[in-house]
Scaffold this motif. Structure first.
Motif, PDB file in Angstrom:
ATOM      1  N   ILE A 124       0.697  -1.350  -0.039  1.00 14.21           N
ATOM      2  CA  ILE A 124      -0.169   0.054   0.103  1.00 14.21           C
ATOM      3  C   ILE A 124       0.904   1.302   0.136  1.00 14.21           C
ATOM      4  CG2 ILE A 124      -1.614   1.369   1.334  1.00 14.21           C
ATOM      5  CD1 ILE A 124      -2.831  -1.381   2.437  1.00 14.21           C
ATOM      6  N   LEU A 125       1.971   1.323   0.785  1.00 17.95           N
ATOM      7  CA  LEU A 125       2.898   2.196   0.875  1.00 17.95           C
ATOM      8  C   LEU A 125       3.534   2.591  -0.687  1.00 17.95           C
ATOM      9  CD1 LEU A 125       4.377   4.441   2.550  1.00 17.95           C
ATOM     10  CD2 LEU A 125       6.270   2.613   2.999  1.00 17.95           C
ATOM     11  N   ALA A 126       3.972   1.462  -1.139  1.00 20.56           N
ATOM     12  CA  ALA A 126       4.627   1.622  -2.432  1.00 20.56           C
ATOM     13  C   ALA A 126       3.588   2.144  -3.398  1.00 20.56           C
ATOM     14  CB  ALA A 126       4.903   0.292  -2.914  1.00 20.56           C
ATOM     15  N   PHE A 127       2.281   1.787  -3.430  1.00 23.01           N
ATOM     16  CA  PHE A 127       1.207   2.270  -4.489  1.00 23.01           C
ATOM     17  C   PHE A 127       1.180   3.664  -4.269  1.00 23.01           C
ATOM     18  CE2 PHE A 127      -3.335   3.378  -4.505  1.00 23.01           C
ATOM     19  CZ  PHE A 127      -3.202   3.249  -5.922  1.00 23.01           C
ATOM     20  N   PHE A 128       0.912   4.458  -2.944  1.00 22.61           N
ATOM     21  CA  PHE A 128       1.064   5.796  -2.800  1.00 22.61           C
ATOM     22  C   PHE A 128       2.218   6.440  -3.243  1.00 22.61           C
ATOM     23  CE2 PHE A 128      -2.710   4.603  -0.373  1.00 22.61           C
ATOM     24  CZ  PHE A 128      -3.688   5.282  -0.762  1.00 22.61           C
ATOM     25  N   THR A 129       3.328   5.762  -2.955  1.00 20.71           N
ATOM     26  CA  THR A 129       4.541   6.306  -3.175  1.00 20.71           C
ATOM     27  C   THR A 129       4.666   6.726  -4.504  1.00 20.71           C
ATOM     28  OG1 THR A 129       5.770   5.281  -1.500  1.00 20.71           O
ATOM     29  CG2 THR A 129       7.107   5.919  -3.164  1.00 20.71           C
ATOM     30  N   LEU A 130       4.308   5.591  -5.531  1.00 21.26           N
ATOM     31  CA  LEU A 130       4.424   6.090  -6.878  1.00 21.26           C
ATOM     32  C   LEU A 130       3.072   7.026  -7.317  1.00 21.26           C
ATOM     33  CD1 LEU A 130       4.818   2.366  -8.297  1.00 21.26           C
ATOM     34  CD2 LEU A 130       6.410   4.125  -8.182  1.00 21.26           C
ATOM     35  N   SER A 131       2.203   7.331  -6.758  1.00 21.67           N
ATOM     36  CA  SER A 131       0.949   7.930  -7.093  1.00 21.67           C
ATOM     37  C   SER A 131       0.924   9.495  -6.689  1.00 21.67           C
ATOM     38  CB  SER A 131      -0.177   7.113  -7.054  1.00 21.67           C
ATOM     39  OG  SER A 131      -0.543   6.997  -5.525  1.00 21.67           O
ATOM     40  N   MET A 133       3.201  11.629   2.389  1.00 24.34           N
ATOM     41  CA  MET A 133       3.959  10.302   2.822  1.00 24.34           C
ATOM     42  C   MET A 133       4.414  10.351   4.239  1.00 24.34           C
ATOM     43  SD  MET A 133       3.846   8.851  -0.026  1.00 24.34           S
ATOM     44  CE  MET A 133       4.605   7.411   0.440  1.00 24.34           C
ATOM     45  N   VAL A 134       4.660  11.323   4.963  1.00 24.71           N
ATOM     46  CA  VAL A 134       5.272  11.209   6.340  1.00 24.71           C
ATOM     47  C   VAL A 134       4.028  10.559   7.212  1.00 24.71           C
ATOM     48  CG1 VAL A 134       5.917  12.406   8.313  1.00 24.71           C
ATOM     49  CG2 VAL A 134       7.001  12.910   5.719  1.00 24.71           C
ATOM     50  N   VAL A 135       3.067  11.329   6.994  1.00 25.27           N
ATOM     51  CA  VAL A 135       1.656  11.035   7.588  1.00 25.27           C
ATOM     52  C   VAL A 135       1.261   9.444   7.380  1.00 25.27           C
ATOM     53  CG1 VAL A 135      -0.838  11.510   8.181  1.00 25.27           C
ATOM     54  CG2 VAL A 135       0.863  13.460   7.862  1.00 25.27           C
ATOM     55  N   LEU A 136       1.253   9.194   6.185  1.00 22.31           N
ATOM     56  CA  LEU A 136       1.039   7.941   5.844  1.00 22.31           C
ATOM     57  C   LEU A 136       2.043   6.821   6.283  1.00 22.31           C
ATOM     58  CD1 LEU A 136      -0.852   5.772   4.243  1.00 22.31           C
ATOM     59  CD2 LEU A 136       0.912   6.107   2.267  1.00 22.31           C
ATOM     60  N   ASN A 137       3.414   6.824   6.388  1.00 23.93           N
ATOM     61  CA  ASN A 137       4.232   6.138   7.119  1.00 23.93           C
ATOM     62  C   ASN A 137       3.958   6.373   8.739  1.00 23.93           C
ATOM     63  OD1 ASN A 137       6.322   4.907   5.474  1.00 23.93           O
ATOM     64  ND2 ASN A 137       6.393   6.807   4.474  1.00 23.93           N
ATOM     65  N   ILE A 138       3.832   7.373   9.111  1.00 26.75           N
ATOM     66  CA  ILE A 138       3.363   7.217  10.582  1.00 26.75           C
ATOM     67  C   ILE A 138       2.225   6.210  10.869  1.00 26.75           C
ATOM     68  CG2 ILE A 138       2.743   8.657  12.634  1.00 26.75           C
ATOM     69  CD1 ILE A 138       4.508  10.942  11.357  1.00 26.75           C
ATOM     70  N   ALA A 139       1.264   6.550   9.967  1.00 22.71           N
ATOM     71  CA  ALA A 139      -0.118   5.776  10.195  1.00 22.71           C
ATOM     72  C   ALA A 139       0.411   4.245  10.284  1.00 22.71           C
ATOM     73  CB  ALA A 139      -1.219   6.261   9.265  1.00 22.71           C
ATOM     74  N   LEU A 140       0.993   3.938   9.105  1.00 27.66           N
ATOM     75  CA  LEU A 140       1.169   2.423   8.924  1.00 27.66           C
ATOM     76  C   LEU A 140       2.109   1.712  10.094  1.00 27.66           C
ATOM     77  CD1 LEU A 140       1.636   2.277   5.079  1.00 27.66           C
ATOM     78  CD2 LEU A 140      -0.408   1.874   6.187  1.00 27.66           C
ATOM     79  N   LEU A 141       3.240   2.686  10.385  1.00 29.30           N
ATOM     80  CA  LEU A 141       4.042   2.092  11.337  1.00 29.30           C
ATOM     81  C   LEU A 141       3.593   2.260  12.797  1.00 29.30           C
ATOM     82  CD1 LEU A 141       7.344   3.570  10.205  1.00 29.30           C
ATOM     83  CD2 LEU A 141       6.695   1.342  10.214  1.00 29.30           C
ATOM     84  N   GLY A 142       2.524   3.033  12.891  1.00 29.82           N
ATOM     85  CA  GLY A 142       1.653   3.155  14.071  1.00 29.82           C
ATOM     86  C   GLY A 142       0.969   1.934  14.262  1.00 29.82           C
ATOM     87  N   VAL A 143       0.091   1.474  13.153  1.00 28.18           N
ATOM     88  CA  VAL A 143      -0.692   0.311  13.135  1.00 28.18           C
ATOM     89  C   VAL A 143       0.306  -0.964  13.674  1.00 28.18           C
ATOM     90  CG1 VAL A 143      -1.997  -1.143  11.859  1.00 28.18           C
ATOM     91  CG2 VAL A 143      -2.410   1.253  11.951  1.00 28.18           C
TER      92      VAL A 143
END
Lengths: 274, 225
Positions: free
Chosen positions: A126-133, A140-150
């Motif tokens: 999911i991260l890779a998909f958003f990275t490319l888009s 990206m910072v907020v998304l990484n924090i959310a994914l790593l938080g989960v």
């Protein structure tokens, strides 16, 4: 394939966090360390794509260098955090009534990190998909924090259950460590505690005493969790850039200023700002 | 396979989708995938036929027929690793097969529902709908098909959710899947646009600037508003 099976076994036992599952003899420090390095590198690799994506077509190797740095630094983040927080976990857990020796405690801690990183790496698609888009760095910072938080909360839940199980377990350590890999259900048929154990089994302590110990263990774990979280995020801040701000040139490390929380809030404000 | 055989196989599959989870499912994963791709492609072709009276707009039909199944299949594929690992870590490994089957059935139901709604865009377009009207009409139809897919998923999850020991965790995983799917699906839909296509513009597989972020666009929209 064998490594993959071990990881699968660990994940399948993660919700139980049973002594037999976590302290299996084949799941030694070596394989656990291998999983931390490989899964951490995998997530770091996905994380580093952002820089390659935004620098694509430009001269210079900033994007590729950031990809390499993210791949190397992400597992390093966990190992450095472990280095700082493990001694306190060992002491705190001992104070909370968990009777593990140094190596066993280290294995439990590494197993929790492996669970954290496996969940993170599985969300890497999911991260890779958003990275490319997306080209938005704050997003990206907020998304990484959310994914790593989960992923982190699942890893910590695993650790909490593992320590809780071990603090109230009546099982002796040695026979389980020496036993061959067995399904978790076999724990029910494990032999009774040995008389030479220095730890009195809960049955010999009163129920109120066991409950009070469990409460103390929970409180100690909560305190340690806060410490672990603070160290983890500050370590990530020290090791930055992890993602690589597009307008800045590549560097392995940034100047020591600010802190993680200020940085995260700034990115959140940038995302919603004009 | 004859046309009659194909139709009866499709009929059996559609009935299988509506069956209670306790009944033995006949549909195989490959059949579900094929049914999903074909049905979604049919809907896509109809969706892309907006203002297809000029030759320059005709390729949009093929593009949309490719992109609608892509939207469903790739979104599921991206969410799958996280879903599997989260199931394992929550101790639901023993039920993973049932959970994955529920997803496969739900995705196929979504595709088949879209396929069954394929004539609706044609009717909307034939009624002289504007570009905005076409977008809204398709959004409503997509929402309907998604609701049907979700209903099938919930039905197939009913037994899992009713388990005395793991029911609560299965309900959490159902929620996790729905959230992940919606989060990724929205961005995927944004990236793969245009599906309907603006009438004044030539047909295009992707926009010139496909790699932008839907959520940032929404935030910008609100800030401008």
């Amino acid at each position: 394939m064998k490594a993959f099976r071990q990881l699968d076994n660990l994940l399948r036992a993660a919700h139980l966090a049973q002594r037999s599952a976590v302290l299996r003899p084949e799941l030694g420090l070596g394989p656990l360390l291998f999983f931390v390095l490989s899964l951490g590198a995998l997530y770091g690799f996905f994380m580093g794509w952002y820089s390659v994506s935004v620098h694509w077509g430009q001269s210079g190797a900033d994007g590729w260098l950031q990809l390499l740095a993210s791949t190397l630094k992400f597992p390093a983040l966990f190992l450095c955090t472990l280095l700082v927080t493990f001694p306190s976990l060992y002491v705190f857990s001992a104070l909370g009534g968990v009777h593990l020796d140094f190596e066993q405690a280290l294995r439990v801690m590494l197993a929790a990190i492996v669970v954290h990183l496996t969940v993170a790496a599985s969300l890497g698609t999911i991260l890779a998909f958003f990275t490319l888009s997306t080209r938005s760095y704050p997003f990206m910072v907020v998304l990484n924090i959310a994914l790593l938080g989960v992923a982190g909360s699942i890893g910590l839940a695993f650790l909490r259950r593992a320590l809780q199980t071990m603090s109230t377990s009546v099982l002796p350590v040695a026979p389980v460590l020496e036993a061959p890999a067995a399904p978790a259900a076999s724990e029910a048929q494990a032999p009774p505690p040995q008389s030479d154990s220095s730890v009195p089994p809960p049955a010999s302590r009163g129920a109120p005493q066991v409950a009070a110990e469990a409460q103390t263990a929970r409180m100690i774990f909560r305190v340690w969790t806060v410490l672990y979280g603070l160290v983890g995020v500050q370590m990530a801040w020290l090791l930055r850039p992890m993602i690589g701000r597009p307008e800045l040139t590549f560097s392995w490390f940034r100047a020591r200023e600010g802190n993680f929380f200020l940085g995260a809030l700034q990115n959140l404000a940038d995302m919603f700002g004009p | 396979m004859t046309a009659r055989g194909l139709l009866s196989a499709a009929d059996a599959l559609i009935h299988d989708l509506g069956r209670e989870p306790a009944a033995p499912a006949q549909a195989r994963p490959l059949a579900l995938l094929i049914a999903l791709i074909v049905s979604a492609a049919v809907y896509g072709a109809c969706m892309g036929s907006f203002s297809a009276y000029s030759a320059a707009r005709v390729p949009q039909i093929a593009y949309a027929a490719i992109k609608v199944p892509m939207l469903v299949v790739v979104t599921s594929g991206l969410c799958m690793p996280g879903f599997v690992v989260l199931n394992l870590t929550l101790g639901l490994g023993a039920d993973l097969g049932s959970a994955l089957r529920a997803i496969a059935f739900a995705q196929c139901a979504l595709g088949v529902a879209l396929g069954s709604l394929a004539p609706f865009p044609l009717l909307v377009y034939a009624s002289g709908a504007s570009h905005d009207g076409a977008l809204i009409g398709n959004a409503v139809l997509f929402s309907l098909a998604t609701a049907i897919g979700h209903t099938v998923m919930r039905r197939r999850y009913r037994e899992l959710s009713a388990q005395p020991e793991h029911g609560g965790r299965h309900r959490v995983m159902l929620w996790v899947w729905t959230t992940l799917y919606a989060f990724v699906g929205m961005q995927m839909g944004w990236m793969l646009r245009p599906f309907v296509g603006s009438p004044g513009m030539p047909a295009a597989f992707l926009r010139e600037e496909p790699f932008t972020n839907a959520y940032i666009e929404i935030i910008d929209l609100f800030l401008r508003w």
